[in-house]
Design an enzyme around this catalytic site. Structure first.
Site, short mmCIF file in Angstrom:
data_model
loop_
_atom_site.label_atom_id
_atom_site.label_comp_id
_atom_site.label_asym_id
_atom_site.label_seq_id
_atom_site.Cartn_x
_atom_site.Cartn_y
_atom_site.Cartn_z
N LYS A 80 5.96 54.67 55.06
CA LYS A 80 5.50 53.76 54.00
C LYS A 80 5.41 54.54 52.70
O LYS A 80 5.27 55.77 52.72
CB LYS A 80 4.12 53.23 54.39
N GLY A 182 1.50 32.40 49.88
CA GLY A 182 2.47 33.15 49.08
C GLY A 182 3.79 33.19 49.83
O GLY A 182 4.18 32.18 50.44
N VAL A 184 4.92 34.67 52.69
CA VAL A 184 4.90 34.41 54.13
C VAL A 184 4.23 33.06 54.42
O VAL A 184 4.76 32.23 55.16
CB VAL A 184 4.16 35.54 54.88
P1 NAD Z 1 2.17 37.31 48.65
O1 NAD Z 1 1.51 38.14 47.62
O2 NAD Z 1 3.44 36.63 48.33
O3 NAD Z 1 1.15 36.16 49.16
C1 NAD Z 1 -0.21 36.35 49.35
C2 NAD Z 1 -0.90 35.10 48.86
O4 NAD Z 1 -2.29 35.22 49.19
C3 NAD Z 1 -0.83 34.89 47.35
O5 NAD Z 1 -0.42 33.55 47.10
C4 NAD Z 1 -2.24 35.16 46.87
O6 NAD Z 1 -2.59 34.39 45.74
C5 NAD Z 1 -3.05 34.75 48.08
N1 NAD Z 1 -4.38 35.36 48.15
C6 NAD Z 1 -4.80 36.58 47.74
N2 NAD Z 1 -6.11 36.75 48.02
C7 NAD Z 1 -6.51 35.61 48.65
C8 NAD Z 1 -7.74 35.17 49.20
N3 NAD Z 1 -8.85 35.93 49.15
N4 NAD Z 1 -7.79 33.96 49.79
C9 NAD Z 1 -6.70 33.18 49.85
N5 NAD Z 1 -5.50 33.53 49.31
C10 NAD Z 1 -5.42 34.72 48.74
O7 NAD Z 1 2.32 38.26 49.92
P2 NAD Z 1 3.23 38.02 51.22
O8 NAD Z 1 4.50 38.74 51.07
O9 NAD Z 1 3.23 36.56 51.57
O10 NAD Z 1 2.39 38.84 52.31
C11 NAD Z 1 1.17 38.33 52.81
C12 NAD Z 1 0.62 39.29 53.86
O11 NAD Z 1 1.57 39.45 54.91
C13 NAD Z 1 0.32 40.70 53.34
O12 NAD Z 1 -0.78 41.21 54.06
C14 NAD Z 1 1.57 41.48 53.72
O13 NAD Z 1 1.32 42.86 53.85
C15 NAD Z 1 1.89 40.83 55.05
N6 NAD Z 1 3.30 40.94 55.45
C16 NAD Z 1 4.28 40.40 54.69
C17 NAD Z 1 5.59 40.49 55.09
C18 NAD Z 1 6.71 39.87 54.29
O14 NAD Z 1 7.82 39.75 54.83
N7 NAD Z 1 6.47 39.45 53.06
C19 NAD Z 1 5.92 41.14 56.28
C20 NAD Z 1 4.88 41.68 57.06
C21 NAD Z 1 3.57 41.56 56.63
#
Ligand code: NAD
Length: 345
Positions: A80, A182, A184
């Protein structure tokens, strides 16, 4: 000028700190293990308070990537990278180029991808300085944003958990509470609606919650309520640490299954608290491996069979939950055991 310093950290193969004060660049790459293959993991850009905080985060995340790859059967290791800085204000082409140079200095021991604060277009810029990057846009030869693959894997895992808990994997009319719509969460919601589920959502960004309400007729609730609404499944898809001593007693779902990384605040204590409440948790790194699978299968193995690899998540979740019931251990402990067996440590 980029200065690179290597730190000795127990349990990690390589930890490289890169700095260029004139360019406001400060980043760390942690390679946990390359036993199964080159380490792969995202670059996270976050305004950490200091290097110590950034180091803690990158070590924890790299370790989790090793387990995620191993349990998914992928021949890659865990790594990472973190850039210390605010992605809204401090993400300049120079910073991304320096990140590329730092990655290149490891000669393929670490392969980059995206994480919070980084988008595929940023990886295009990083790739101008190193070829060890996945998830660039199609024009740059990458497979782009992995979030849809991640969401597909989460759906498979939810179906497997539903089979174990409710005796059927059918999600029709199931109520799913999604925390964070967001990348995912939005893709997951679209898939769940196609499977007939009813959604309750909350998001820090009002317009994202409003979009979910319009598109899915989802019920929108305040941030403070999403984990405690009555639901079949609670899906954390925003941030880590949401399962803790305060929230676990408030949960009213039968299953917790979501894409967010590191959902437990205290991994020693909280998985047991959840188990004592008879709530089935699907370990995040088993469930959210779809994105990693896409990057490895398409860009490292140069194969196209992403869907069948993602389908395997269903089998792994079934195995983890079955062994959890058999051994009376939280699913996370069982998943850790299986992953470490595969890594061979
Ligand atoms: P993202 O930033 O696109 O989406 C996160 C969403 O959560 C945003 O819309 C944000 O406004 C919202 N948010 C933040 N704090 C919040 C709260 N307290 N309550 C409610 N909503 C809140 O991120 P993402 O890419 O969708 O990833 C989300 C999670 O999944 C992260 O933990 C990331 O590490 C994990 N993840 C993502 C992927 C991927 O393919 N994108 C893969 C594995 C793990």
């Amino acid at each position: 000028m980029l200065e690179i310093k290597h730190l000795k950290v127990k349990g990690f193969e390589t930890v490289a700190v890169g700095k260029d004060p004139a360019a406001n660049f400060h980043a760390i790459i942690a390679v946990h293990s390359t036993r199964l293959g080159p380490s792969l993991g995202g670059i996270r850009m976050w305004p950490y308070k200091n290097e110590k905080e950034a180091l803690q985060d990158v070590l924890r995340l790299a370790n989790a990537m090793s387990k995620k790859a191993a349990i998914s059967g992928l021949q890659v290791g865990g790594g990472k990278a973190v850039i210390i800085g605010n992605p809204e204000k401090e993400k300049t082409p120079t910073v991304l180029h320096l990140m590329g140079a730092l990655i290149d200095s490891l000669k393929g021991q670490y392969i980059a991808a995206k994480d919070s604060g980084i988008v595929p277009e940023d990886l295009n810029v990083v790739s101008e300085k190193t070829r060890h990057v996945t998830g660039t846009t199609g024009k740059h030869g990458g497979s782009g944003d992995p979030s849809l693959s991640t969401a597909k894997g989460v759906l498979k895992g939810m179906q497997a958990a539903s089979q174990v808990v409710f005796g059927s994997q059918n999600l029709n009319n199931r109520v799913v509470a999604i925390q964070g719509v967001g990348h995912v969460g939005w893709n997951l919601g679209n898939l769940l609606v196609k499977h007939g589920a009813n959604l309750i959502v909350a998001d820090l960004q009002q317009e994202r919650a409003a979009r979910a309400q319009r598109a899915w007729k989802a019920e929108v609730v305040p941030l403070s309520r999403i984990h405690r609404v009555p639901a079949d499944i609670f899906a954390p898809c925003a941030l880590g640490g949401v399962l803790n001593a305060k929230t676990i007693p408030q949960l009213r779902a039968s299953i917790v299954a979501g894409g967010a990384n590191n959902q437990f605040l205290d991994e020693e204590r909280d998985p047991y608290l959840l188990m004592r409440r008879n709530i089935v948790h699907v370990p995040d790194y088993v469930l959210n491996a779809g994105g990693l699978i896409q990057l490895v299968v398409r860009e490292v193995l140069h194969q196209r069979r992403v869907a069948s690899w993602i389908n395997n998540i269903q089998r792994t979740v079934r195995q983890v939950l079955t062994e959890s019931l058999r051994d009376n251990l939280p699913p996370l402990i069982v998943a850790n055991r299986l992953a470490l067996e595969k890594i061979g440590t």
